[in-house]
Enzyme design. Structure first.
Site, short mmCIF file in Angstrom:
data_model
loop_
_atom_site.label_atom_id
_atom_site.label_comp_id
_atom_site.label_asym_id
_atom_site.label_seq_id
_atom_site.Cartn_x
_atom_site.Cartn_y
_atom_site.Cartn_z
N HIS A 1 19.81 74.69 32.90
CA HIS A 1 19.97 75.85 32.00
C HIS A 1 19.89 75.47 30.53
CE1 HIS A 1 20.89 78.45 35.34
NE2 HIS A 1 21.94 77.74 35.69
N HIS B 1 20.17 79.32 40.91
CA HIS B 1 20.00 80.01 39.62
C HIS B 1 18.71 79.58 38.94
CE1 HIS B 1 24.40 79.58 40.41
NE2 HIS B 1 24.38 80.86 40.09
N ASP C 1 23.48 75.14 45.66
CA ASP C 1 24.22 76.40 45.67
C ASP C 1 23.49 77.51 46.41
OD1 ASP C 1 22.37 76.34 43.61
OD2 ASP C 1 23.82 76.80 42.02
#
Ligand code: OKP
Ligand code: ZN
Length: 348
Positions: free
Chosen positions: A163, A201, A288
């Site tokens: 990120h 993500h 995840d």
């Protein structure tokens, strides 16, 4: 498989993060890497080394100098605001959203902290810089070892990186380890590098860093940002810009997606990567996607990670794995090592 282990990872140890108006215990905790390390040792997957030293010049080819200056000194500046801050993690409070200026570097530390971040969920602690910097070193050395002939290497580090953009932190990430690995491969002569991000993500930082470049193809499989973090990037129509047009690929999947549909998307992603004819592959290895993850929404099971490793091995590329997310702490070691073992067996 060779592992480059960041033995300084626990110096980054956030206490709490903002969640729905409350400060809740951090999900991104040192135990995550401890479980992966323990499982690697238990299954004897290969040598585990910690880089004694590394050439850090590539970090400034990925991240902006003014951001690196900020990050290096952030903890001391935070404590200088108030000695009591030594007991509290640092968080931003202000952000220069649209209509504000981001070219001016304010003298105020809280103002600069907001300039260089995008969420309130990423505590910065006394050892964040030391941990993130040593982690970048693991990514650099992993890339170098693959260039020197290892079929694959695994950078086992936290905090994660995908990120983090050229000049911002967020999503628990400070230095973009996968981007640093990819740039290391490029600088040492790999003409084309593919980054494949399989964290739940979207890797907004990695995408942004390479968005206008044709030498690094970024492909990501992730939860649909219409409903999933990081919300503001990761849509299928983001295909790159300028010289990089056509060299960014997003495959968002709905919350609730199971392994069959996820694996079909992986097959699709790998076909695109093969068509790019890269010299090397960097995998942002988030776990995840696991059904038991507390902050994500896919339903993969532990055995599925063996299949993922086998599928990745079939791409036939020198591969750098970089540890990203995965917050079902008790299972993250088994799931991560399943990918690596599946890869090692698939690679023969
Ligand atoms: C980092 B990585 C949980 C809300 C989500 C940010 C998630 C960052 C994930 N309280 N907060 O991609 O695994
Ligand atoms: Zn994630």
């Amino acid at each position: 498989m060779l592992t480059l282990y960041n033995d300084r990872h626990a110096l980054h140890h956030g206490q709490r993060e903002m969640f729905r108006g409350e400060m809740v215990p951090c999900f991104e905790i040192p135990a995550r890497a401890d479980f992966v390390l323990a499982e690697l040792k238990r299954r004897g997957l290969g040598a585990i080394e910690t880089p004694a030293a590394f050439d850090d010049a590539v970090i400034a080819r990925v991240h902006a100098p003014r951001y690196l200056d900020f990050l290096r000194g952030a903890w001391d500046e935070w404590v200088a605001l108030d000695p009591a801050n030594a007991q509290r993690d640092a968080f931003p409070s202000y952000w220069p959203i649209r209509t504000f200026r981001s070219d001016v570097l304010p003298a105020s530390f809280p103002a600069r902290m907001g300039l260089f971040s995008y969420d309130a969920g990423s505590p910065l602690t006394s050892g964040t810089w030391a941990a993130a910097y040593a982690g970048a070193g693991c990514a650099i050395v992993a890339a170098q070892r693959v260039l020197a002939g290892e079929r694959a290497a695994f950078a086992l580090t936290r905090p994660p990186g995908h990120h983090a953009g050229a000049d911002f932190f967020g999503g628990y990430c400070f230095l973009n380890n996968a981007a640093i690995a990819a740039q290391t491969l490029r600088d040492a002569g790999a003409a084309r590098v593919a980054v494949l991000d399989i964290d739940y993500h979207h890797g907004n930082g990695t995408q942004a860093i390479f968005y206008e470049r044709a030498d690094v193809l970024v492909t990501s499989l992730h939860g649909d940002p219409h409903t999933e973090y990081p919300y503001y990037l990761g849509y299928a129509d983001e295909q790159g810009a300028g010289a990089g047009k056509g060299f960014n690929r997003n495959l968002p999947l709905p919350r609730g997606t199971g392994f069959e549909a996820w694996r079909a998307a992986l097959t699709d992603a790998l076909a695109g990567i093969a068509a790019f004819r890269p010299d090397a592959l960097v995998v942002s290895l988030g776990l995840d996607t696991f059904a038991g993850d507390p902050i994500a929404g896919f339903t993969l099971q532990s055995d599925d990670y063996l299949r993922i490793g086998e599928d990745l091995a079939r791409a036939g590329l020198p591969t750098v794995f970089v540890f990203e997310g995965g917050y079902a702490v008790a299972e993250v070691g088994v799931n991560a090592v399943n990918v690596l073992e599946g890869f090692a067996e698939g690679a023969g």
